[in-house]
Motif scaffolding. Structure first.
Motif, PDB file in Angstrom:
ATOM      1  N   ILE A 158       0.846  -1.195   0.000  1.00 18.67           N
ATOM      2  CA  ILE A 158       0.000   0.000   0.000  1.00 18.67           C
ATOM      3  C   ILE A 158       0.881   1.245   0.000  1.00 18.67           C
ATOM      4  N   GLU A 159       0.847   1.991  -1.093  1.00 16.78           N
ATOM      5  CA  GLU A 159       1.579   3.254  -1.210  1.00 16.78           C
ATOM      6  C   GLU A 159       3.077   3.089  -0.944  1.00 16.78           C
ATOM      7  N   LEU A 160       3.600   1.861  -1.085  1.00 18.33           N
ATOM      8  CA  LEU A 160       5.015   1.571  -0.881  1.00 18.33           C
ATOM      9  C   LEU A 160       5.493   1.880   0.538  1.00 18.33           C
ATOM     10  N   ASP A 161       4.552   1.979   1.474  1.00 16.34           N
ATOM     11  CA  ASP A 161       4.911   2.179   2.875  1.00 16.34           C
ATOM     12  C   ASP A 161       5.083   0.819   3.543  1.00 16.34           C
ATOM     13  N   ARG A 162       6.214   0.624   4.212  1.00 21.44           N
ATOM     14  CA  ARG A 162       6.481  -0.649   4.874  1.00 21.44           C
ATOM     15  C   ARG A 162       5.614  -0.778   6.123  1.00 21.44           C
ATOM     16  N   VAL A 163       4.865  -1.856   6.195  1.00 25.72           N
ATOM     17  CA  VAL A 163       4.029  -2.154   7.350  1.00 25.72           C
ATOM     18  C   VAL A 163       4.416  -3.542   7.849  1.00 25.72           C
ATOM     19  N   GLU A 164       4.720  -3.663   9.116  1.00 31.88           N
ATOM     20  CA  GLU A 164       5.144  -4.939   9.683  1.00 31.88           C
ATOM     21  C   GLU A 164       4.018  -5.573  10.498  1.00 31.88           C
ATOM     22  N   GLY A 165       4.012  -6.902  10.514  1.00 28.46           N
ATOM     23  CA  GLY A 165       3.032  -7.629  11.301  1.00 28.46           C
ATOM     24  C   GLY A 165       1.737  -7.944  10.587  1.00 28.46           C
ATOM     25  N   VAL A 166       1.715  -7.816   9.255  1.00 21.97           N
ATOM     26  CA  VAL A 166       0.471  -8.064   8.516  1.00 21.97           C
ATOM     27  C   VAL A 166       0.220  -9.559   8.334  1.00 21.97           C
ATOM     28  N   HIS A 167       1.248 -10.289   7.912  1.00 18.22           N
ATOM     29  CA  HIS A 167       1.071 -11.712   7.590  1.00 18.22           C
ATOM     30  C   HIS A 167       1.735 -12.630   8.610  1.00 18.22           C
TER      31      HIS A 167
END
Length: 220
Positions: free
Chosen positions: A197-206
């Motif tokens: 999403i929007e090339l923003d790194r998000v941790e803990g999704v999967h």
């Protein structure tokens, strides 16, 4: 011979024996795969290989700790206390002495356990099958000290213990030599992360938002 024919030929060959048919000879249209790649990149001592593993794990944003077998229970107790973990998931054959100094509520993974029940765990502690230095990758194969894949995906905090140097290899080809392809292999390079999403790194999704790796010597 079109690409479509080549692909269908490969499918027919793969299914030929199961279907009781003789596969069609498409080999003359395909170049042999070169398997002459390097088994590892450069010569390293055991200590240098472990150092490279620690460096690449940290590069993937894993938190790396080093200890010995005597101090391992105290380190695990401290890591769980610092994270505020009250309930932890444990594989069926995690060495009991690893958590001898800690006193959280243990949630044992069972076939009947539901995702909702497993989601109550604040953390999970596992061993591993092999750790790859060149890629900073941990591989779990569902052995009794690692448990089923789902117990390392649901909790938000995963502590993985790697026995040094026995479980550390330099490269992916060396790892494959140790692994059974029939087992459920989970390859972990850092905490779960996505930039979809929007090339923003998000941790803990999967999977776990926090991955801590303990490199332990003398833990046999």
């Amino acid at each position: 011979m079109s690409s479509r024919d080549i692909i269908l030929g490969r499918v027919r060959r793969a299914l030929g024996d199961a279907a009781g048919r003789t596969p069609e000879p498409y080999e003359e249209y395909e170049a042999a795969v070169d398997r002459g790649y390097l088994r590892e990149h450069g010569a390293r001592t055991t200590e240098q290989t472990v150092d490279l593993l620690a460096e690449n794990l940290a590069d993937y944003r894993a938190i790396v700790h080093r200890t010995d077998g005597e101090e391992l229970p105290l380190l695990l107790m401290r890591l769980l206390a610092e994270s505020g973990a009250q309930n932890i998931l444990v594989p069926p054959a995690l060495p009991a002495w690893w958590l001898a100094a800690a006193d959280p509520v243990r949630i044992h993974d069972r076939v009947a356990s539901t995702p909702a029940q497993l989601d109550k765990a604040d953390a999970v502690v596992t061993g591993c099958a092999v750790a790859i230095a060149e890629t900073g990758t941990l591989v779990l194969d569902g052995s009794p000290d690692q448990g089923r894949r789902r117990i390392t995906l649901i909790p938000d905090h995963h502590i993985c213990v790697v026995r040094v140097p026995d479980q550390v290899v330099s490269s992916v080809p060396q790892a494959f030599e140790r692994l059974d392809p029939a087992r459920p292999l989970t390859w972990i390079s850092g905490p779960s992360a996505t930039s979809d999403i929007e090339l923003d790194r998000v941790e803990g999704v999967h999977g776990p938002r926090t991955l801590e790796v303990v490199l332990v010597t003398g833990a046999d």
